[in-house]
Design a protein around this motif. Structure first.
Motif, short mmCIF file in Angstrom:
data_model
loop_
_atom_site.label_atom_id
_atom_site.label_comp_id
_atom_site.label_asym_id
_atom_site.label_seq_id
_atom_site.Cartn_x
_atom_site.Cartn_y
_atom_site.Cartn_z
N ILE A 1 36.54 44.25 44.14
CA ILE A 1 37.57 43.52 43.40
C ILE A 1 37.25 42.03 43.27
O ILE A 1 37.32 41.47 42.18
CB ILE A 1 38.95 43.69 44.07
N PHE A 2 36.91 41.38 44.40
CA PHE A 2 36.76 39.92 44.40
C PHE A 2 35.45 39.48 45.02
O PHE A 2 34.85 40.19 45.84
CB PHE A 2 37.87 39.25 45.22
N GLY A 3 35.04 38.27 44.67
CA GLY A 3 34.05 37.53 45.42
C GLY A 3 34.56 36.11 45.56
O GLY A 3 35.25 35.61 44.67
N ARG A 4 34.28 35.49 46.71
CA ARG A 4 34.66 34.08 46.86
C ARG A 4 33.61 33.37 47.69
O ARG A 4 32.91 33.99 48.49
CB ARG A 4 36.06 33.92 47.45
N ASN A 5 33.50 32.06 47.46
CA ASN A 5 32.43 31.26 48.04
C ASN A 5 33.06 30.07 48.73
O ASN A 5 33.91 29.39 48.15
CB ASN A 5 31.50 30.80 46.89
N SER A 6 32.62 29.82 49.98
CA SER A 6 33.22 28.73 50.76
C SER A 6 33.04 27.37 50.08
O SER A 6 33.77 26.43 50.34
CB SER A 6 32.62 28.69 52.17
N ALA A 7 32.03 27.27 49.19
CA ALA A 7 31.78 26.00 48.52
C ALA A 7 32.66 25.82 47.29
O ALA A 7 32.65 24.77 46.67
CB ALA A 7 30.32 25.91 48.10
N ARG A 8 33.39 26.87 46.93
CA ARG A 8 34.18 26.79 45.70
C ARG A 8 35.61 27.19 46.00
O ARG A 8 36.02 28.32 45.74
CB ARG A 8 33.56 27.68 44.63
N GLN A 9 36.33 26.27 46.61
CA GLN A 9 37.72 26.54 46.95
C GLN A 9 38.55 26.58 45.67
O GLN A 9 38.26 25.89 44.72
CB GLN A 9 38.26 25.44 47.87
N SER B 1 39.08 29.04 43.52
CA SER B 1 38.81 30.04 42.49
C SER B 1 38.07 31.22 43.11
O SER B 1 37.27 31.05 44.03
CB SER B 1 37.99 29.44 41.35
N TRP B 2 38.39 32.40 42.61
CA TRP B 2 37.73 33.62 43.05
C TRP B 2 37.11 34.31 41.85
O TRP B 2 37.62 34.24 40.73
CB TRP B 2 38.75 34.61 43.66
N MET B 3 36.00 35.00 42.10
CA MET B 3 35.40 35.85 41.09
C MET B 3 36.12 37.19 41.11
O MET B 3 36.31 37.77 42.17
CB MET B 3 33.92 36.06 41.38
N VAL B 4 36.52 37.64 39.96
CA VAL B 4 37.20 38.93 39.85
C VAL B 4 36.28 39.88 39.10
O VAL B 4 35.81 39.56 37.99
CB VAL B 4 38.54 38.76 39.09
N ARG B 5 35.97 41.03 39.72
CA ARG B 5 35.10 42.00 39.05
C ARG B 5 35.76 42.43 37.74
O ARG B 5 36.93 42.84 37.74
CB ARG B 5 34.88 43.24 39.93
N LEU B 6 35.00 42.36 36.68
CA LEU B 6 35.58 42.62 35.36
C LEU B 6 36.17 44.03 35.27
O LEU B 6 37.15 44.25 34.56
CB LEU B 6 34.51 42.41 34.28
N GLY B 7 35.58 44.98 36.00
CA GLY B 7 36.09 46.35 35.96
C GLY B 7 37.48 46.50 36.56
O GLY B 7 38.16 47.50 36.32
N PHE B 8 37.90 45.51 37.35
CA PHE B 8 39.23 45.54 37.96
C PHE B 8 40.31 45.31 36.90
O PHE B 8 41.45 45.76 37.07
CB PHE B 8 39.29 44.46 39.05
N LEU B 9 39.96 44.62 35.82
CA LEU B 9 40.95 44.27 34.80
C LEU B 9 41.23 45.45 33.89
O LEU B 9 40.31 46.15 33.44
CB LEU B 9 40.46 43.07 33.97
N ASP B 10 42.50 45.67 33.63
CA ASP B 10 42.92 46.78 32.78
C ASP B 10 43.24 46.29 31.38
O ASP B 10 43.33 45.09 31.13
CB ASP B 10 44.16 47.44 33.39
N GLY B 11 43.42 47.23 30.50
CA GLY B 11 43.87 46.90 29.15
C GLY B 11 42.72 46.54 28.24
O GLY B 11 41.55 46.59 28.62
N ASP B 12 43.09 46.14 27.06
CA ASP B 12 42.13 45.95 25.98
C ASP B 12 41.66 44.51 25.88
O ASP B 12 41.63 43.96 24.80
CB ASP B 12 42.82 46.34 24.66
#
Ligand SMILES: [Zn+2]
Ligand SMILES: [Zn+2]
Length: 142
Positions: free
Chosen positions: A83-91, A93-104
């Motif tokens: 679902i997510f990725g996050r980096n201690s150097a980038r407070q 904001s999180w990376m959200v796996r595109l496949g997690f998002l629904d809809g068109d």
């Protein structure tokens, strides 16, 4: 479709709403991402955490990246959906796996990174920016 975006894992234990547009959408071909995605790149939309409404308990697993930063990957503890990725150097904001998002939605990667570590069969969408490793962090826009 544009913001807000809705997301869910395969079993539905984790759902989320993202109120804003992502700051970037990127493919990452690093070896860690190949493992997280079961072979290909991860494709991630970078969302500000303060515009995220997360429901359910995500499980996090961390490691120290080559940069020395701590990278954590978040997934559903029930079904294993990344679902997510996050980096201690980038407070903030999180990376959200595109496949997690629904809809068109029509989110599409605008850059592919860590191509140095990509397998020989990797194919990157035509016309997008590429980077052999990690692009330098962009200066804060004023
Ligand atoms: Zn799940
Ligand atoms: Zn990666």
């Amino acid at each position: 479709m544009s913001a807000p975006y809705e997301g869910s894992c395969n079993c539905g234990a984790i759902t989320a709403t993202f109120a804003s547009e992502p700051m970037a959408v990127r493919q990452c071909w690093c070896r860690k991402c190949q493992k997280a995605s079961a072979g290909g790149p991860t494709t991630n939309a970078l969302f500000a955490t303060d515009t995220m409404d997360l429901r359910g308990a995500v499980k996090w697993s961390g490691y120290e990246a080559d940069s020395g930063n701590t990278v954590e990957q978040g997934f559903c503890p029930e079904c294993g959906t990344p679902i997510f990725g996050r980096n201690s150097a980038r407070q903030g904001s999180w990376m959200v796996r595109l496949g997690f998002l629904d809809g068109d939605h029509d989110l599409f990667p605008d850059m592919a990174i860590w191509l140095d570590q990509a397998p020989a069969w990797a194919r990157v969408p035509e016309g997008i920016e590429t980077c052999a490793t990690q692009p330098a962090p962009s200066p804060a826009k004023s």
